[in-house]
Design a protein around this motif. Structure first.
Motif, PDB file in Angstrom:
ATOM      1  N   ALA A 163      -5.560   0.619   1.867  1.00 51.92           N
ATOM      2  CA  ALA A 163      -4.534   0.449   2.899  1.00 51.92           C
ATOM      3  C   ALA A 163      -4.633   1.568   3.943  1.00 51.92           C
ATOM      4  N   GLU A 164      -4.913   2.790   3.486  1.00 50.15           N
ATOM      5  CA  GLU A 164      -5.079   3.907   4.414  1.00 50.15           C
ATOM      6  C   GLU A 164      -6.335   3.719   5.266  1.00 50.15           C
ATOM      7  N   PHE A 165      -7.382   3.165   4.656  1.00 49.72           N
ATOM      8  CA  PHE A 165      -8.599   2.877   5.421  1.00 49.72           C
ATOM      9  C   PHE A 165      -8.300   1.862   6.523  1.00 49.72           C
ATOM     10  N   ARG A 166      -7.533   0.830   6.192  1.00 54.54           N
ATOM     11  CA  ARG A 166      -7.175  -0.169   7.209  1.00 54.54           C
ATOM     12  C   ARG A 166      -6.391   0.482   8.351  1.00 54.54           C
ATOM     13  N   LYS A 167      -5.498   1.406   8.010  1.00 53.22           N
ATOM     14  CA  LYS A 167      -4.745   2.124   9.051  1.00 53.22           C
ATOM     15  C   LYS A 167      -5.691   2.925   9.943  1.00 53.22           C
ATOM     16  N   GLY A 168      -6.693   3.537   9.317  1.00 51.96           N
ATOM     17  CA  GLY A 168      -7.667   4.313  10.079  1.00 51.96           C
ATOM     18  C   GLY A 168      -8.437   3.436  11.050  1.00 51.96           C
ATOM     19  N   VAL A 169      -8.815   2.235  10.607  1.00 51.10           N
ATOM     20  CA  VAL A 169      -9.509   1.302  11.487  1.00 51.10           C
ATOM     21  C   VAL A 169      -8.602   0.895  12.641  1.00 51.10           C
TER      22      VAL A 169
ATOM     23  N   VAL B  34     -11.216  -5.713   7.934  1.00 48.62           N
ATOM     24  CA  VAL B  34      -9.967  -5.241   7.323  1.00 48.62           C
ATOM     25  C   VAL B  34      -8.856  -6.268   7.499  1.00 48.62           C
ATOM     26  N   MET B  35      -8.958  -7.092   8.554  1.00 49.71           N
ATOM     27  CA  MET B  35      -7.991  -8.183   8.726  1.00 49.71           C
ATOM     28  C   MET B  35      -8.105  -9.175   7.568  1.00 49.71           C
ATOM     29  N   VAL B  36      -9.334  -9.546   7.221  1.00 51.79           N
ATOM     30  CA  VAL B  36      -9.544 -10.439   6.079  1.00 51.79           C
ATOM     31  C   VAL B  36      -8.996  -9.808   4.815  1.00 51.79           C
ATOM     32  N   ASP B  37      -9.228  -8.508   4.648  1.00 56.91           N
ATOM     33  CA  ASP B  37      -8.751  -7.818   3.449  1.00 56.91           C
ATOM     34  C   ASP B  37      -7.231  -7.813   3.378  1.00 56.91           C
TER      35      ASP B  37
ATOM     36  N   TYR C  15     -13.863  -9.043  -1.454  1.00 49.57           N
ATOM     37  CA  TYR C  15     -15.209  -8.527  -1.207  1.00 49.57           C
ATOM     38  C   TYR C  15     -15.306  -7.898   0.190  1.00 49.57           C
ATOM     39  N   TYR C  16     -14.563  -8.414   1.156  1.00 44.29           N
ATOM     40  CA  TYR C  16     -14.774  -8.022   2.554  1.00 44.29           C
ATOM     41  C   TYR C  16     -14.610  -6.530   2.804  1.00 44.29           C
ATOM     42  N   ILE C  17     -13.778  -5.859   2.034  1.00 44.76           N
ATOM     43  CA  ILE C  17     -13.591  -4.421   2.265  1.00 44.76           C
ATOM     44  C   ILE C  17     -14.863  -3.667   1.926  1.00 44.76           C
ATOM     45  N   ASP C  18     -15.683  -4.229   1.035  1.00 49.97           N
ATOM     46  CA  ASP C  18     -16.968  -3.597   0.707  1.00 49.97           C
ATOM     47  C   ASP C  18     -17.870  -3.563   1.943  1.00 49.97           C
ATOM     48  N   TYR C  19     -17.881  -4.666   2.697  1.00 46.47           N
ATOM     49  CA  TYR C  19     -18.641  -4.708   3.944  1.00 46.47           C
ATOM     50  C   TYR C  19     -18.158  -3.616   4.906  1.00 46.47           C
ATOM     51  N   CYS C  20     -16.853  -3.464   4.993  1.00 42.79           N
ATOM     52  CA  CYS C  20     -16.279  -2.508   5.953  1.00 42.79           C
ATOM     53  C   CYS C  20     -16.639  -1.069   5.596  1.00 42.79           C
ATOM     54  N   LEU C  21     -16.436  -0.716   4.337  1.00 39.80           N
ATOM     55  CA  LEU C  21     -16.768   0.644   3.902  1.00 39.80           C
ATOM     56  C   LEU C  21     -18.257   0.922   4.109  1.00 39.80           C
ATOM     57  N   ALA C  22     -19.085  -0.057   3.744  1.00 42.67           N
ATOM     58  CA  ALA C  22     -20.530   0.111   3.885  1.00 42.67           C
ATOM     59  C   ALA C  22     -20.939   0.181   5.353  1.00 42.67           C
TER      60      ALA C  22
ATOM     61  N   LEU D  23     -23.299  12.088   2.628  1.00 46.06           N
ATOM     62  CA  LEU D  23     -22.766  11.197   3.662  1.00 46.06           C
ATOM     63  C   LEU D  23     -21.244  11.299   3.691  1.00 46.06           C
ATOM     64  N   PRO D  24     -20.618  11.165   4.874  1.00 45.99           N
ATOM     65  CA  PRO D  24     -19.164  11.312   4.997  1.00 45.99           C
ATOM     66  C   PRO D  24     -18.380  10.221   4.269  1.00 45.99           C
ATOM     67  N   ASN D  25     -17.196  10.565   3.830  1.00 48.26           N
ATOM     68  CA  ASN D  25     -16.291   9.663   3.124  1.00 48.26           C
ATOM     69  C   ASN D  25     -15.527   8.802   4.139  1.00 48.26           C
ATOM     70  N   PRO D  26     -15.687   7.461   4.108  1.00 47.90           N
ATOM     71  CA  PRO D  26     -15.006   6.612   5.103  1.00 47.90           C
ATOM     72  C   PRO D  26     -13.497   6.528   4.913  1.00 47.90           C
ATOM     73  N   PHE D  27     -12.990   6.979   3.773  1.00 49.30           N
ATOM     74  CA  PHE D  27     -11.545   6.943   3.553  1.00 49.30           C
ATOM     75  C   PHE D  27     -10.820   8.053   4.322  1.00 49.30           C
ATOM     76  N   ILE D  28     -11.563   9.003   4.851  1.00 50.94           N
ATOM     77  CA  ILE D  28     -10.970  10.065   5.661  1.00 50.94           C
ATOM     78  C   ILE D  28     -10.922   9.582   7.117  1.00 50.94           C
ATOM     79  N   PRO D  29      -9.723   9.369   7.668  1.00 40.52           N
ATOM     80  CA  PRO D  29      -9.586   8.798   9.017  1.00 40.52           C
ATOM     81  C   PRO D  29     -10.409   9.511  10.079  1.00 40.52           C
ATOM     82  N   GLU D  30     -10.503  10.833   9.980  1.00 41.78           N
ATOM     83  CA  GLU D  30     -11.240  11.595  10.985  1.00 41.78           C
ATOM     84  C   GLU D  30     -12.705  11.163  11.043  1.00 41.78           C
ATOM     85  N   ASN D  31     -13.250  10.736   9.902  1.00 46.05           N
ATOM     86  CA  ASN D  31     -14.643  10.290   9.880  1.00 46.05           C
ATOM     87  C   ASN D  31     -14.821   8.978  10.645  1.00 46.05           C
TER      88      ASN D  31
END
Length: 558
Positions: free
Chosen positions: A234-240, A425-428, A486-493, A536-544
């Motif tokens: 959910a935090e990742f979606r907010k970052g996006v 993230v919309m699909v997620d 599954y779609y969030i896997d695409y986004c993180l990757a 490699l940077p962590n995508p869960f960190i909004p700044e990244n």
């Protein structure tokens, strides 16, 4: 061995279960750690054989959904698979309770045991009937979408073929093509609604029988989420929403100016340039020949891999009626060979899918000798790094596909990669909403989708377009039906892949060696452990997310 020569064997449940049971008993009765390891490998060797037969029926049914034999075999496999998986839980329990677990963890690592603990949370004999019915509905959806025959431009087209017209320079043709596609979905909306209604109801029932409040937690376990949870997603979606959506909105405004329209209508989304989108040059055979040359030059390992694929008929990318839509890579573990399935339609996406699925297949090729084979099973988020990063790491060879339009391809590919994140993230979020509120009516579900489109894709004008303005566009997303969450896997990757792209701009060799290192770990690390291991940077960190958005913007503006 060529794909056409691989023998398919019909699996009878009684025979298979008896042999599997005997192998599991031998494992349980092992008296020392060496016996444990030997018997564990024997079990998985047989499991790999079973899975390979299931994979063969799936692939051959995908290649021709009108083939009655493989349709029946696939349905048969879907029927016995849950029973075998339920039976296999005894093997998992015995592994977790083994008196030699400490020695096994020292040899194989702890992740294998973490994943097996998750596996136990996804299944029980009391949900076998529901799992069988779920498989049946997924097969029905796949067959329905593969059967599409749409009359357009004097031709009978499937869903993959007609989507190529959405990139036509003539706006009326784009609009009419989307109308024809939408009409097919409208004609089949009752079937699509019924299938999904039943899937939501079944998945909710399965989750509750297994002790969960709803399907969300179970869906995460099915996807082996072993290092992050729904709160982090959910935090990742907010970052996006905060860092990516504004940038993509800016790109879409630029696109509208490029193609000479006031704003982007739903039928303009795929059209990027007034003089036409870049398209691959040459025939399908010529494209594969260039891909062969590309992979031979990229690295001796990729050259060896791709020639093995070609020599053994392990690539089928020709679009034809009766062939399932979409693309995938499926590993035939028993034969240590991956298979690439795709539907080329004459657009730039053809090259994307070739490099994407080749990324999956290369990772499979690199993992094929790892023992026990269960350690070859990386999670979906890692698998999609393999594929999405490969798309960017082959950029140096795109001129062989696009010629004078190579620069346009770079721009379109990069913009599309970033624009995918809001869509993903919309699909997620849609799936979270559906499974957290499984009693939503059809109308409520469609309204919810429209609400999310306004949130994540504010640049799109639906233009009162039938089907889309009704909030039904989610029905075109195969994964919503087949593989929930599954779609969030695409986004993180995708975020990680864009870091590979960024590093490649400075030093291709460094990026490529980092990629090979990442692939080499196969299924021995979690997603977050892997990123840390290879730097490699962590995508869960909004700044990244902001860093990568700024990097893409800077490159495109330059």
């Amino acid at each position: 061995m060529r794909f056409s020569e691989i023998p398919y064997v019909h699996l009878e449940y009684k025979e298979v279960s008896e042999k599997l049971s005997s192998l599991i008993d031998n494992f349980k009765n092992s008296t020392n750690v060496n016996e444990v390891i030997d018997n564990y490998n024997r079990v998985y060797k047989y499991v790999d054989y079973i899975k390979t037969m299931f994979a063969l029926s799936y692939i051959r049914n995908s290649l021709d959904t009108t083939d009655e034999y493989y349709e029946k075999e696939l349905a048969h496999g879907y029927k016995i698979q849950p029973k075998l998986e339920s039976m296999f839980q005894e093997m998992i329990k015995s592994t977790l309770e083994s008196p030699f677990r400490k020695e096994l963890e020292e040899k194989w690592g702890s992740l294998l045991f973490i994943n097996e603990e998750i596996e136990l949370k996804t299944l029980s004999p009391k949900v076998i009937e529901e799992l069988q019915e779920e498989n049946k509905l997924v097969l029905e959806y796949s067959k329905l979408t593969a059967s599409a025959k749409i009359e357009f431009d004097g031709k009978t087209l499937n869903l993959s073929q007609i989507s190529a017209y959405l990139e036509n320079k003539n706006r009326n043709i784009r609009k009419n093509a989307l109308t024809a596609m939408a009409n097919w979905y409208i004609e089949n909306k009752e079937k699509l609604d019924r299938i999904f209604n039943e899937l939501v109801k079944l998945r909710t029932t399965i989750a509750k029988k297994l002790g969960y409040e709803n399907f969300v937690e179970l869906g995460y376990y099915r996807n082996k989420r072993n290092c992050y949870d729904s709160k982090m997603v959910a935090e990742f979606r907010k970052g996006v929403l905060e860092h990516i959506v504004p940038v993509v909105t800016k790109f879409k405004e630029m696109q509208a100016k490029r193609i000479g329209v006031g704003n982007i209508k739903i039928y303009d989304t795929s059209f990027k340039y007034l003089d036409g989108n870049p398209k691959p040059i040459g025939t399908e055979k010529e494209m594969l020949n260039h891909a062969k040359d590309m992979y031979e030059k990229l690295d001796p390992l990729t050259g060896k891999f791709f020639n093995m694929m070609l020599d053994n008929e392990l690539i089928d990318v020709t679009t034809r009626h009766g062939k399932r839509v979409g693309g995938y890579c499926y590993t035939l573990t028993h034969y240590k060979m991956p298979f690439i399935f795709a539907n080329l339609n004459g657009t730039a996406a053809d090259v994307d899918v070739l490099t994407h699925e080749a990324g999956h297949a290369f990772a499979s090729f690199m993992s094929k000798d790892i023992v026990p084979t269960v350690l070859q099973n990386y999670t979906f988020d890692i698998a999609e790094i393999h594929s999405m990063a490969m798309e960017f790491l082959t950029w140096d060879y795109m001129d062989g596909f696009f010629g004078k339009d190579t620069e346009k391809y770079y721009e379109m590919h990069l913009e599309s990669a970033l624009a995918f994140l809001p869509q993903g993230v919309m699909v997620d979020e849609f799936q979270h909403g559906i499974y957290e509120n499984p009693t939503m009516s059809i109308e409520e579900r469609n309204s919810y989708w429209l609400e999310l489109e306004g949130k994540y894709k504010p640049w799109v004008d639906l233009d009162n377009f039938s089907f889309y303005s009704e909030g039904r566009a989610w029905q075109t997303q195969m994964h919503i039906y087949r593989i929930p969450f599954y779609y969030i896997d695409y986004c993180l990757a995708q975020v990680v892949a864009l870091y590979f792209w960024s590093e490649k701009q400075e030093d291709h060799n460094k990026a490529w060696e980092r990629y090979k290192k990442l692939v080499s770990f196969s299924g021995t690390k979690t997603f977050l452990e892997l990123l840390e291991e290879v730097g490699l940077p962590n995508p869960f960190i909004p700044e990244n997310l902001k860093i990568i958005a700024d990097s893409v913007t800077k490159w495109l503006e330059k």
